[in-house]
Design an enzyme around this catalytic site. Structure first.
Site: not given
Length: 143
Positions: A120-124
């Site tokens: 995952t790139a999370s919030h990016n």
């Protein structure tokens, strides 16, 4: 023997398609994040998987891991490269499929495995990728 990862490779070259690229600045205390394509390539992700699997063995942790991926269109490909590296390092992989990060942490307990890797790139924004990882539940890697 697997080639040593390079910091920079030019896209659309033989080297880019045949050697791992991993920019070291992508690593942080508890995860790693890169711009996919310009800071890491699929072979770099495979090298990361081999590294995680090797680290599990060095720490005396059972080489068994839960792995998931987020909704980005390229995350399944990244997870497959990661799983290939993990398996090459002798890990038994439990692929939980499309998930959100808390589901991966839950899977560690539900499947009774010590390690986790969530692509995952999370919030990016799109273009970014990364891996949240840990080998000592309920913790991710830290200082």
């Amino acid at each position: 023997m697997f080639p040593i990862p390079q910091q920079v490779l030019l896209p659309n070259t033989y080297a880019y398609e045949s050697a791992p690229m991993v920019k070291v600045t992508g690593f942080r205390e508890y995860d790693a994040r890169w711009l996919f394509g310009s800071e890491i390539n699929l072979m770099g992700i495979q090298a990361l998987g081999m590294g995680i699997g090797t680290l599990l063995g060095e720490r005396g942790v059972k080489r068994e891991i839960a792995v998931g991926h987020d909704f980005r269109s390229y995350s399944a490909s990244i997870k497959l490269a990661l799983v290939t590296g993990l398996m090459a390092a002798g890990c038994k992989v439990h692929d939980i499929g499309l998930a959100i990060t808390p589901m991966a942490y839950f899977a560690q307990f539900e499947l009774d495995v010590p390690a986790v890797a969530m692509v995952t790139a999370s919030h990016n924004e799109n273009g970014w990728t990364g891996v949240k990882m840990g080998c000592d539940r309920p913790l991710t890697f830290g200082p």
